[in-house]
Write an enzyme that holds these catalytic residues in place. Sequence first.
Site, PDB file in Angstrom:
ATOM      1  N   CYS B  93       0.821  -1.217   0.000  1.00  0.00           N
ATOM      2  CA  CYS B  93       0.000   0.000   0.000  1.00  0.00           C
ATOM      3  C   CYS B  93       0.862   1.277   0.000  1.00  0.00           C
ATOM      4  O   CYS B  93       1.558   1.526  -0.965  1.00  0.00           O
ATOM      5  CB  CYS B  93      -0.955  -0.049   1.176  1.00  0.00           C
ATOM      6  SG  CYS B  93      -2.527   0.695   0.795  1.00  0.00           S
ATOM      7  N   ARG B 127     -11.827   6.500  -3.886  1.00  0.00           N
ATOM      8  CA  ARG B 127     -11.150   5.582  -2.990  1.00  0.00           C
ATOM      9  C   ARG B 127     -11.572   4.159  -3.362  1.00  0.00           C
ATOM     10  O   ARG B 127     -12.755   3.877  -3.541  1.00  0.00           O
ATOM     11  CB  ARG B 127     -11.555   5.899  -1.552  1.00  0.00           C
ATOM     12  CG  ARG B 127     -10.645   5.265  -0.558  1.00  0.00           C
ATOM     13  CD  ARG B 127     -10.755   5.884   0.840  1.00  0.00           C
ATOM     14  NE  ARG B 127      -9.677   5.328   1.636  1.00  0.00           N
ATOM     15  CZ  ARG B 127      -8.469   5.862   1.734  1.00  0.00           C
ATOM     16  NH1 ARG B 127      -8.215   7.002   1.157  1.00  0.00           N
ATOM     17  NH2 ARG B 127      -7.524   5.281   2.432  1.00  0.00           N
ATOM     18  N   HIS B 192      -3.875  -4.542   1.293  1.00  0.00           N
ATOM     19  CA  HIS B 192      -3.331  -3.849   2.459  1.00  0.00           C
ATOM     20  C   HIS B 192      -3.319  -4.745   3.693  1.00  0.00           C
ATOM     21  O   HIS B 192      -3.913  -5.821   3.716  1.00  0.00           O
ATOM     22  CB  HIS B 192      -4.053  -2.517   2.675  1.00  0.00           C
ATOM     23  CG  HIS B 192      -5.180  -2.566   3.634  1.00  0.00           C
ATOM     24  ND1 HIS B 192      -5.538  -1.493   4.384  1.00  0.00           N
ATOM     25  CD2 HIS B 192      -6.020  -3.556   3.983  1.00  0.00           C
ATOM     26  CE1 HIS B 192      -6.554  -1.820   5.150  1.00  0.00           C
ATOM     27  NE2 HIS B 192      -6.870  -3.058   4.929  1.00  0.00           N
TER      28      HIS B 192
END
Lengths: 411, 241
Positions: B93, B127, B192
């Site tokens: 990430c 996002r 992530h």
Amino acid sequence: MSQLPLRAQLASALGRTAATLSRATGRGDGSVIGGRVGLMLEPDLLRKLAADRKLVLVSATNGKTTTTRLITSALQELGDVATNAFGANMPAGHVSALAAAKDAPYGVLEVDEKYLPEVLDTTGAGVVCLMNLSRDQMDRAGEIWLLAQKWRRALSGKPAHVIANCDDPLVTWGASTAARVTWVAAGQRWREDSWCCPECGGPLDRSASGAAWACRECTFHRPEPNWVLDGEDVIDPRGARWRLDIQLPGEANRSNAAMALAVAETFWVDPARALPRLRMVTSVAGRYTMVERDGRALRLLLAKNPAGWLEAFDVADPALPIILSVNAQGPDGRDTSWLWDIDYRILADRPVFVTGERRLDLALRLAVAGVPFQLCDSFQQTMALVPLGRVDVIANYTAFQQIRAEFGRAV
Amino acid sequence: MQSELSIVWIYPDLLSTYGDQGNVLVLEHRARARGIATRTVHVRSADPVPQYGNIYLIGGGEDRPQILGAERLRRDGGLRAAVARGAALLAVCAGYQIMGSVFGGEDGRPVEGLGLLDISSGRGERRAVGELVADVDPALGGLPRLTGFENHMGVTRLGPGVRPLSRTVVGTGNGDGTEGCYAGRVIGTYLHGPALARNPALADLLLSWVVGPLAPVDDVWYQRLREERLAAALPGAGSSL
């Protein structure tokens, strides 16, 4: 309150009706729908309902509902207190709480961390209580440094008196733009989010006792506390020591109680008057409640994030079996990565039962930690497998609500 | 084979937002299961990055810690030296973006990265939050599908010096139908947090780069979680490990 304009009176009355209907039809406890209906009819309803009251806003990652309850209990020494006791902590919940107690001169409102700036602006609350900030449901809650920065902007230039936990560096940073702050050394168990200075990013050094902290690269450091939580006691600003002796268990609740005492004193309720009222609180919206079934007595602990699990481990009895239940619905956060931030090895010597919708995430987590466990496909199966006698239960938000529902929400 | 495998976790104080510790724990667990002793070093951002490690891990973080982390790693030079001598690196990430030539910092302003991967990252419009499924580059030896969770606004362009780690089936990844990338023994990914927990084969790939071929291990909890997550992300597809 009683001087509400006609439109606001109507809006809040219809909101209350919607809340009653919601409860009567078994759809919920009514604390959100009522406020939504009210706000739809009168968008300025929260401001109007808040006017002329003495309000406290309570915000943090953990302990909001409990601290709200403790402060409410203390302020009942003075008169009626409006409060959102069931954790409906966004504006609709605030409208419901204030509309339900329209003549209460005081209000204690739990506020979602993100909504604090908006609710402070709207209500003009005189007192703000800020306890802790830590990683929490990243997929929706966002980043906590940004959150603290929003608190700084919201508090700057406002007359509100802030009561803040100076053992949490990020909370200290978030509160320190306020015109007036009372600092409470209320402790900090979870430190994984405060290794770096919120002001400059440099490393934070801790004193040998672990309590004080200071940045190695800039001048940011822990302010001198006015109130100190010292084990089982709280030391007030005059140096008097008070044994807490509250019924809610664990260090986190002693921390919540210390904050509540400092808030109560801003209303001239000193610890001699406030403490007996804090001691009357035994469970909070089902948390810490004991429920019984088929020869098992379950104590229900809610833990929604790594800091919360650390607090729950502090309360759980190492001699008892433990049930862990994890979901990943919207309110829980859909990402279970946080399970890897918790050190489960403390559970290695007690019987562990794993359930909930994301039990496989938890199962792998425990396997990697070397903690033996039994996987249970349902709560019923868990209850059949768990030995007779007392049992601790730790569950995250919707898992906790599901277990409460199993017991008819009688808790 | 050496006696002890050294795992270096870079900047847990800055770049460990959400379960990144999981990658450390999974590597330790899978090494231990094969009788390989491990030693893990947590390198805080005020400390130098050692050059002697075998496997380096770096995780995710907010904008500001990401910028600070990149500045300190550039100044320190330890990670660059370790990779040059053949250490393995998993960058997740924000850590993934740092390994490129440039990434979007606060308000999207470009920040210089370490240049260990031929990528450049910027900020996207939306996002990307949710489950991710991706098919791994067959050149990596037939690894099973990646499953994980992504939560980022990054868009990453791959240069000719890297290969995509995988092609996305569900989710956003780099933003161009690929997810992550690799070059030599450096792997970057948008999966992530504890990416290795749901992708034990990726953990084994990192381990095998250091210690050579690995014995099979009892994988039951890893596999049950994978099956459940893949079924949840690909309804109706059945089990497709």
